[in-house]
Design a protein around this motif. Structure first.
Motif, PDB file in Angstrom:
ATOM      1  N   VAL A 248       1.025  -1.417  -0.013  1.00 55.88           N
ATOM      2  CA  VAL A 248       0.238  -0.019  -0.301  1.00 55.88           C
ATOM      3  C   VAL A 248       0.952   1.234  -0.055  1.00 55.88           C
ATOM      4  O   VAL A 248       1.966   1.385   0.753  1.00 55.88           O
ATOM      5  N   ALA A 249       0.342   2.257  -0.720  1.00 57.28           N
ATOM      6  CA  ALA A 249       1.094   3.429  -0.779  1.00 57.28           C
ATOM      7  C   ALA A 249       0.335   4.770  -0.663  1.00 57.28           C
ATOM      8  O   ALA A 249      -0.835   4.617  -1.061  1.00 57.28           O
ATOM      9  N   PHE A 250       0.792   5.586  -0.049  1.00 56.03           N
ATOM     10  CA  PHE A 250       0.164   6.948   0.172  1.00 56.03           C
ATOM     11  C   PHE A 250       0.913   7.988  -0.674  1.00 56.03           C
ATOM     12  O   PHE A 250       1.971   8.425  -0.527  1.00 56.03           O
ATOM     13  N   GLY A 251       0.011   9.031  -1.137  1.00 56.59           N
ATOM     14  CA  GLY A 251       0.686  10.132  -1.844  1.00 56.59           C
ATOM     15  C   GLY A 251      -0.473  11.249  -2.360  1.00 56.59           C
ATOM     16  O   GLY A 251      -1.373  10.981  -2.488  1.00 56.59           O
ATOM     17  N   ASP A 252       0.155  12.187  -2.720  1.00 58.26           N
ATOM     18  CA  ASP A 252      -0.476  13.383  -3.445  1.00 58.26           C
ATOM     19  C   ASP A 252      -0.052  14.172  -4.576  1.00 58.26           C
ATOM     20  O   ASP A 252      -0.742  15.124  -4.777  1.00 58.26           O
ATOM     21  N   GLY A 253       1.261  13.572  -5.004  1.00 59.03           N
ATOM     22  CA  GLY A 253       1.512  14.341  -6.079  1.00 59.03           C
ATOM     23  C   GLY A 253       2.013  13.613  -7.415  1.00 59.03           C
ATOM     24  O   GLY A 253       1.966  12.304  -7.275  1.00 59.03           O
ATOM     25  N   ALA A 254       2.470  14.167  -8.396  1.00 59.04           N
ATOM     26  CA  ALA A 254       2.846  13.685  -9.751  1.00 59.04           C
ATOM     27  C   ALA A 254       3.936  12.559  -9.756  1.00 59.04           C
ATOM     28  O   ALA A 254       3.711  11.498 -10.423  1.00 59.04           O
ATOM     29  N   ASN A 255       4.629  12.901  -8.997  1.00 65.05           N
ATOM     30  CA  ASN A 255       5.903  11.784  -8.588  1.00 65.05           C
ATOM     31  C   ASN A 255       5.460  10.527  -7.941  1.00 65.05           C
ATOM     32  O   ASN A 255       6.276   9.361  -7.842  1.00 65.05           O
ATOM     33  N   ASP A 256       4.375  10.685  -7.548  1.00 59.53           N
ATOM     34  CA  ASP A 256       3.664   9.255  -6.728  1.00 59.53           C
ATOM     35  C   ASP A 256       2.885   8.573  -7.721  1.00 59.53           C
ATOM     36  O   ASP A 256       2.753   7.523  -7.435  1.00 59.53           O
ATOM     37  N   LEU A 257       2.677   9.138  -9.006  1.00 62.00           N
ATOM     38  CA  LEU A 257       1.821   8.255  -9.868  1.00 62.00           C
ATOM     39  C   LEU A 257       2.279   6.996 -10.230  1.00 62.00           C
ATOM     40  O   LEU A 257       1.685   5.942 -10.672  1.00 62.00           O
ATOM     41  N   PRO A 258       3.750   6.851 -10.406  1.00 58.37           N
ATOM     42  CA  PRO A 258       4.407   5.390 -10.883  1.00 58.37           C
ATOM     43  C   PRO A 258       3.877   4.331  -9.828  1.00 58.37           C
ATOM     44  O   PRO A 258       4.098   3.183 -10.392  1.00 58.37           O
ATOM     45  N   LEU A 259       3.584   4.588  -8.832  1.00 59.17           N
ATOM     46  CA  LEU A 259       3.140   3.554  -7.649  1.00 59.17           C
ATOM     47  C   LEU A 259       1.828   3.041  -7.947  1.00 59.17           C
ATOM     48  O   LEU A 259       1.748   1.797  -7.599  1.00 59.17           O
ATOM     49  N   THR A 260       1.236   3.675  -9.006  1.00 59.18           N
ATOM     50  CA  THR A 260      -0.060   2.823  -9.293  1.00 59.18           C
ATOM     51  C   THR A 260       0.011   1.450  -9.732  1.00 59.18           C
ATOM     52  O   THR A 260      -0.707   0.696  -9.753  1.00 59.18           O
ATOM     53  N   SER A 261       0.995   1.349 -10.731  1.00 59.07           N
ATOM     54  CA  SER A 261       1.177   0.079 -11.205  1.00 59.07           C
ATOM     55  C   SER A 261       2.239  -0.856 -10.823  1.00 59.07           C
ATOM     56  O   SER A 261       2.405  -2.041 -10.853  1.00 59.07           O
ATOM     57  N   ALA A 262       2.781  -0.295  -9.606  1.00 58.38           N
ATOM     58  CA  ALA A 262       3.689  -1.290  -8.978  1.00 58.38           C
ATOM     59  C   ALA A 262       3.209  -1.633  -7.578  1.00 58.38           C
ATOM     60  O   ALA A 262       3.937  -2.740  -7.120  1.00 58.38           O
ATOM     61  N   ILE A 263       2.166  -1.545  -7.115  1.00 59.22           N
ATOM     62  CA  ILE A 263       1.772  -1.824  -5.821  1.00 59.22           C
ATOM     63  C   ILE A 263       0.109  -2.467  -5.998  1.00 59.22           C
ATOM     64  O   ILE A 263      -0.538  -2.120  -6.879  1.00 59.22           O
ATOM     65  N   GLY A 264      -0.285  -2.960  -4.958  1.00 59.82           N
ATOM     66  CA  GLY A 264      -1.776  -3.476  -4.911  1.00 59.82           C
ATOM     67  C   GLY A 264      -2.882  -2.231  -4.648  1.00 59.82           C
ATOM     68  O   GLY A 264      -3.875  -2.232  -5.160  1.00 59.82           O
ATOM     69  N   CYS A 265      -2.425  -1.485  -3.884  1.00 59.31           N
ATOM     70  CA  CYS A 265      -3.394  -0.322  -3.430  1.00 59.31           C
ATOM     71  C   CYS A 265      -2.500   0.938  -3.358  1.00 59.31           C
ATOM     72  O   CYS A 265      -1.906   1.153  -2.473  1.00 59.31           O
ATOM     73  N   PHE A 266      -3.022   1.815  -4.225  1.00 60.44           N
ATOM     74  CA  PHE A 266      -2.485   3.313  -4.044  1.00 60.44           C
ATOM     75  C   PHE A 266      -3.633   4.138  -3.555  1.00 60.44           C
ATOM     76  O   PHE A 266      -4.673   4.130  -3.895  1.00 60.44           O
ATOM     77  N   VAL A 267      -3.249   4.965  -2.486  1.00 58.03           N
ATOM     78  CA  VAL A 267      -4.398   5.850  -1.534  1.00 58.03           C
ATOM     79  C   VAL A 267      -3.894   7.384  -1.951  1.00 58.03           C
ATOM     80  O   VAL A 267      -2.932   7.583  -1.306  1.00 58.03           O
ATOM     81  N   ALA A 268      -4.603   7.994  -2.545  1.00 59.67           N
ATOM     82  CA  ALA A 268      -4.421   9.442  -2.702  1.00 59.67           C
ATOM     83  C   ALA A 268      -4.857  10.267  -1.691  1.00 59.67           C
ATOM     84  O   ALA A 268      -6.021   9.890  -0.823  1.00 59.67           O
ATOM     85  N   MET A 269      -4.370  11.157  -1.129  1.00 55.60           N
ATOM     86  CA  MET A 269      -4.765  12.157  -0.094  1.00 55.60           C
ATOM     87  C   MET A 269      -5.820  13.081  -0.527  1.00 55.60           C
ATOM     88  O   MET A 269      -5.778  13.184  -1.789  1.00 55.60           O
ATOM     89  N   GLY A 270      -6.729  13.388   0.383  1.00 57.87           N
ATOM     90  CA  GLY A 270      -7.769  14.310  -0.058  1.00 57.87           C
ATOM     91  C   GLY A 270      -7.377  15.646  -0.486  1.00 57.87           C
ATOM     92  O   GLY A 270      -8.078  16.155  -1.280  1.00 57.87           O
ATOM     93  N   ASN A 271      -6.157  15.933  -0.252  1.00 61.42           N
ATOM     94  CA  ASN A 271      -5.562  17.217  -0.851  1.00 61.42           C
ATOM     95  C   ASN A 271      -5.031  17.122  -2.053  1.00 61.42           C
ATOM     96  O   ASN A 271      -3.920  18.201  -2.352  1.00 61.42           O
TER      97      ASN A 271
END
Length: 305
Positions: A248-271
């Motif tokens: 699982v990963a948490f993030g809020d910015g463009a450099n976090d987007l590559p995580l979406t294909s590398a892990i099971g669950c990407f959680v975006a912050m409300g901000n």
């Protein structure tokens, strides 16, 4: 995938159990420039005590990770400089995939005509040209940097902390720093206008030499081709023997987007930016509402941990 909702939900929650949690810093775990709220701190320690591995996932080098994070007693690993370096909990580097000085100089040359202000990360240290600071301050004053309420504080902390050896070191020429380096973990550049940043991003992507994260209208972060937060997370998962479906990963910015294909669950912050939320598996409350703590505590409660 579209996010499930703005509320903490029970969906996309690693039903087979979480083995590794990766955490962005600014706008995700950190409030302001270096504060971790008590609820977030307690939730991270709760995960750690439950046997879940925790890792920072940041664009910063290890030396620029705030002491409040390093002293939590919860972080097992640090995936730094957008995946180009991984360190253990003590800060000892265990994996590197930076660029050669020759490649870094070639990348810089491709966009030199656009007059960028450069920064570079070498051996866990940050170096920046004055022009880089000037352009970033201009972006803040013009509203081109994302208005999270912390951008100016974070930027000033990076600059001023150079006095203590934990932030950017001001240099006249990044080219000189890069040419003397053995490896370059990451390049960064800012521009006098969003149009120039657009052109630089296009040139670099078309070259096939680099991964480019668009951090705001005028700022780019650059790593060698195939290297990003996703590749760093994937390496750490293999190192630990944790499958992507348990990450699982948490993030809020463009450099976090590559995580979406590398892990099971990407959680975006409300901000987070809209584009980040649109690609997330789930959305938790904003950093100001301790979103990471709410999400993790809900999962731990569901699994009696």
């Amino acid at each position: 995938m579209a996010p499930h909702s703005q509320e903490v939900t029970s969906q996309a929650r690693c039903p087979d159990g979480i083995g590794l949690v990766l955490l962005d810093l600014d706008g995700t775990v950190l409030r302001g420039s270096s504060m971790v709220s008590r609820p977030v701190r307690d939730a991270l320690l709760r995960c750690h005590n439950a046997g879940i591995a925790l890792a920072v996932s940041s664009g910063r080098p290890y030396r620029m990770v705030p002491r409040v994070i390093r002293r939590l007693g919860a972080m097992d690993y640090y995936v730094c400089t957008n995946g180009s370096a991984v360190s253990d909990g003590s800060g000892r580097r265990i994996f590197s995939q930076g660029m050669t000085p020759e490649l870094a100089l070639k990348i810089m040359g491709l966009v030199a005509h656009l007059q960028p202000g450069w920064n570079a990360f070498v051996n866990d240290r940050g170096y920046a040209e004055f022009r880089n600071h000037s352009y970033m301050l201009g972006a803040i004053s013009s509203g081109d940097m994302r208005s999270s309420g912390v951008s100016l504080m974070v930027f000033l902390r990076f600059v001023l902390s150079g006095l203590t050896g934990t932030g950017f070191r001001d240099v006249l020429s990044i080219r000189r720093v890069v040419s003397r380096a053995k490896r370059v973990d990451k390049l960064g550049c800012s521009f006098s206008s969003s149009g120039r940043a657009d052109e630089a991003q296009r040139i670099l992507l078309e070259s096939g030499l680099a991964e480019v994260a668009r951090m705001n209208a005028r700022e780019l972060e650059i790593t060698t081709s195939g290297v990003d937060k996703g590749s760093g997370a994937a390496w750490l998962g293999r190192h630990l023997g944790v499958g992507k479906e348990r990450m699982v990963a948490f993030g809020d910015g463009a450099n976090d987007l590559p995580l979406t294909s590398a892990i099971g669950c990407f959680v975006a912050m409300g901000n987070a930016d809209k584009q980040v939320k649109a690609q997330a598996d789930d959305v938790c409350p904003a950093v100001s509402d301790d979103g990471v703590a709410q999400w993790l505590n809900a999962w731990l409660d569901e699994h009696d941990l």
